[in-house]
Design an enzyme around this catalytic site. Structure first.
Site, PDB file in Angstrom:
ATOM      1  N   CYS A  96       0.838  -1.319  -0.013  1.00  0.00           N
ATOM      2  CA  CYS A  96      -0.059   0.007  -0.165  1.00  0.00           C
ATOM      3  C   CYS A  96       0.913   1.316   0.039  1.00  0.00           C
ATOM      4  O   CYS A  96       1.987   1.269   0.600  1.00  0.00           O
ATOM      5  CB  CYS A  96      -0.964  -0.044   1.356  1.00  0.00           C
ATOM      6  N   CYS A 175      -2.702  -8.519   7.475  1.00  0.00           N
ATOM      7  CA  CYS A 175      -2.629  -7.803   6.235  1.00  0.00           C
ATOM      8  C   CYS A 175      -4.090  -7.107   6.264  1.00  0.00           C
ATOM      9  O   CYS A 175      -4.993  -8.049   5.968  1.00  0.00           O
ATOM     10  CB  CYS A 175      -2.231  -8.553   4.934  1.00  0.00           C
ATOM     11  N   ASN A 325     -18.401 -11.137 -16.803  1.00  0.00           N
ATOM     12  CA  ASN A 325     -18.810 -10.333 -15.696  1.00  0.00           C
ATOM     13  C   ASN A 325     -19.786  -9.305 -16.157  1.00  0.00           C
ATOM     14  O   ASN A 325     -20.593  -9.154 -15.284  1.00  0.00           O
ATOM     15  CB  ASN A 325     -17.500  -9.542 -15.261  1.00  0.00           C
ATOM     16  N   GLU A 341     -13.616 -11.692 -26.553  1.00  0.00           N
ATOM     17  CA  GLU A 341     -12.595 -11.699 -25.563  1.00  0.00           C
ATOM     18  C   GLU A 341     -11.124 -12.476 -26.400  1.00  0.00           C
ATOM     19  O   GLU A 341     -11.343 -13.206 -27.218  1.00  0.00           O
ATOM     20  CB  GLU A 341     -13.197 -12.661 -24.525  1.00  0.00           C
ATOM     21  N   ASP A 397     -14.247  -3.249 -21.665  1.00  0.00           N
ATOM     22  CA  ASP A 397     -13.533  -2.961 -20.192  1.00  0.00           C
ATOM     23  C   ASP A 397     -12.249  -3.824 -20.465  1.00  0.00           C
ATOM     24  O   ASP A 397     -11.904  -5.124 -20.247  1.00  0.00           O
ATOM     25  CB  ASP A 397     -14.596  -4.209 -19.341  1.00  0.00           C
ATOM     26  N   CYS A 435      -8.850   0.509 -16.131  1.00  0.00           N
ATOM     27  CA  CYS A 435      -7.991   0.611 -15.150  1.00  0.00           C
ATOM     28  C   CYS A 435      -6.679   1.234 -15.352  1.00  0.00           C
ATOM     29  O   CYS A 435      -5.850   0.915 -14.500  1.00  0.00           O
ATOM     30  CB  CYS A 435      -7.586  -1.173 -14.759  1.00  0.00           C
TER      31      CYS A 435
END
Length: 479
Positions: A96, A175, A325, A341, A397, A435
């Site tokens: 992180c 964690c 999804n 895909e 996506d 993303c």
């Protein structure tokens, strides 16, 4: 700027006595400041509007990079990190980067990163900014790749993430971003591997968690053990004993590549996640791509379909569809759905999930006609778009590389009159889930400036709290 610095080099660098005012955070969650001479300084551990001193690790002609050593004026948004292994100290975990910043402020930083990328890289300004999509800040990480190392000098086994900017593993005992049951399992896992004959030849454990069958929380916990040598009978017995004493744990073994992954003991809980808003259940294998954050994924699928505004008469194409999804929820709303895909393996898995969910269930009817195809989506052409037929709406996506070839093919069809169309028309609306804000911005520039679309909405999706990772969603409408 982003390269690792050895511990020895870091110790040799002097402290910088100048006090600097931090102006912003960069994409790696480093504070950004300027010296009086105009030099840019990147400061790990510093937050916007703080006045800090630093220890310089790297110097170039026009920038420096270092770590904060003193804070004269502290940000009101600085908080105590929730994990004992987070920080700038030697041995700190590098998993992180933003635990010292208030969770709401983290989201605001990511929203600014999205807006800046869209404008500076794509020259696109969304007409409306969406409210950020947020979920639990802790215990959200249902997927993780945990490194394993038997450290002979310390007489122990380490399991977890690497130290900050280091090839060494952090000595993690807990964690807090992993599910609580998995976090509590770290020390028992270390003891287990330490007891095995193969403790020196097991470099990795991949974690994948599913939902409980009633949707109430965590279900199956798949642990994929990468082992470089065949396991002894005693080691197999140790693994089975561990799963027998830890609820929901199932061991998968990986002797070579991903295609060799197999379940150690058949039976037990089914590894699956649920999309209850659409009555969909998605079984998956631990090596299949699924979202890290199950809570946010459910919310993201819901928001994406609401933004796409699918009507019963619509044909929809889901690009980069993965396991389905978005495809299967779309099939609860549309007249017809096509999922495309790049991975043939994922296409097979998507078809299995389609068959699993095809019958009507309480709360929804049978799925609309749906099919899946495998295609290289990084080499798509205008002719391929035409061959796939017109669709009223697109869901896109892509991975971090973005969907440049797709956007370029769409732009070429709009700009080049000589290209055959055979009645093909462009989609009225596109919802793009990203993303990587830089590749989204690049593709948005093509859609807006060459393909004839307006960016009507955009907003961040906080898929990875406490990290600098920026997930987002954008809507494009025909101008």
């Amino acid at each position: 700027m982003k390269d690792s610095t050895s511990r020895k080099e870091a110790r040799q660098e002097p402290h910088d006595e100048e006090w600097l005012r931090v102006e912003s955070l960069d994409l790696d969650a480093q504070g950004v400041a300027h010296k009086d001479n105009g030099m840019v300084v990147f400061i790990e551990g510093a937050l916007p509007f703080e006045e800090v001193q630093l220890k310089v690790h790297r110097r170039k002609n026009n920038w420096e990079q270092g770590t904060v050593t003193a804070i004269r004026k502290e940000s009101s948004q600085r908080v105590r990190p929730g994990c004992p292994h987070f920080g700038l100290h030697p041995g700190a975990c590098g998993g992180c980067k933003m635990q010292h910043l208030d969770a709401a402020a983290q989201v605001a930083v990511k929203q600014r990163v999205l807006e800046d990328n869209l404008w500076h890289l794509g020259k696109v300004r969304p007409q409306n900014m969406l409210r950020p999509l947020e979920g639990p800040a802790w215990h959200y990480r249902y997927r993780a790749r945990l490194s394993v190392r038997h450290v002979v000098k310390k007489g122990t086994v380490l399991i977890g993430f690497h130290e900050r900017k280091s090839r060494y593993l952090a000595d993690m005992q807990v964690c807090p971003v992993l599910p609580a049951r998995v976090s509590a399992m770290l020390m028992p896992l270390r003891a287990l591997i330490g007891s095995m004959d193969a403790r020196d030849t097991c470099p990795q454990i991949e974690l994948a968690c599913g939902d409980a069958e009633d949707g109430s929380g965590l279900g199956a916990i798949a642990l994929v053990l990468r082992h470089l040598e065949p396991l002894s009978a005693a080691d197999v017995a140790r693994l089975k004993a561990f799963s027998a004493t830890h609820e929901g744990v199932q061991w998968w073994l990986q002797p070579k590549g991903p295609e060799t992954v197999h379940l150690l003991e058949p039976g037990g809980l089914v590894l699956a996640y649920r999309l209850p808003e659409f009555g969909i259940i998605m079984p998956f294998k631990p090596t299949d791509f699924t979202q890290v954050n199950a809570h946010i994924n459910r919310a993201l699928v819901g928001r994406a379909l609401r933004l796409l505004d699918v009507q019963p008469q619509d044909r929809v194409i889901d690009w980069f569809c993965g396991l389905g999804n978005f495809t299967l929820p779309l099939a609860t709303r549309a007249r017809e759905v096509l999922g495309i895909e790049g991975s043939e393996t994922l296409v097979v898995r998507a078809m299995e999930n389609l068959e699993r969910n095809r019958p009507a269930v309480p709360g929804r009817g049978a799925l609309a006609p749906t099919r899946f195809v495998a295609r290289n989506l990084f080499e798509i052409s205008p002719a391929m778009l035409v061959a796939d037929g017109a669709a009223d709406r697109w869901l896109v996506d892509p991975p971090r590389e973005g969907a440049f070839a797709l956007a370029k093919a769409l732009a070429d069809l709009q700009q080049q009159d000589e290209l055959p169309r055979n009645g093909w028309t462009p989609p009225r609306r596109i919802v793009y889930v990203s993303c990587n804000p830089s590749t989204l911005a690049r593709d948005a520039g093509l859609l807006v400036h060459q393909a004839g679309y307006r960016c009507t909405f955009a907003g961040v999706v906080n898929m990875f709290p406490h990290t600098a990772h920026v997930e987002s969603i954008a809507v494009f409408d025909r101008a």
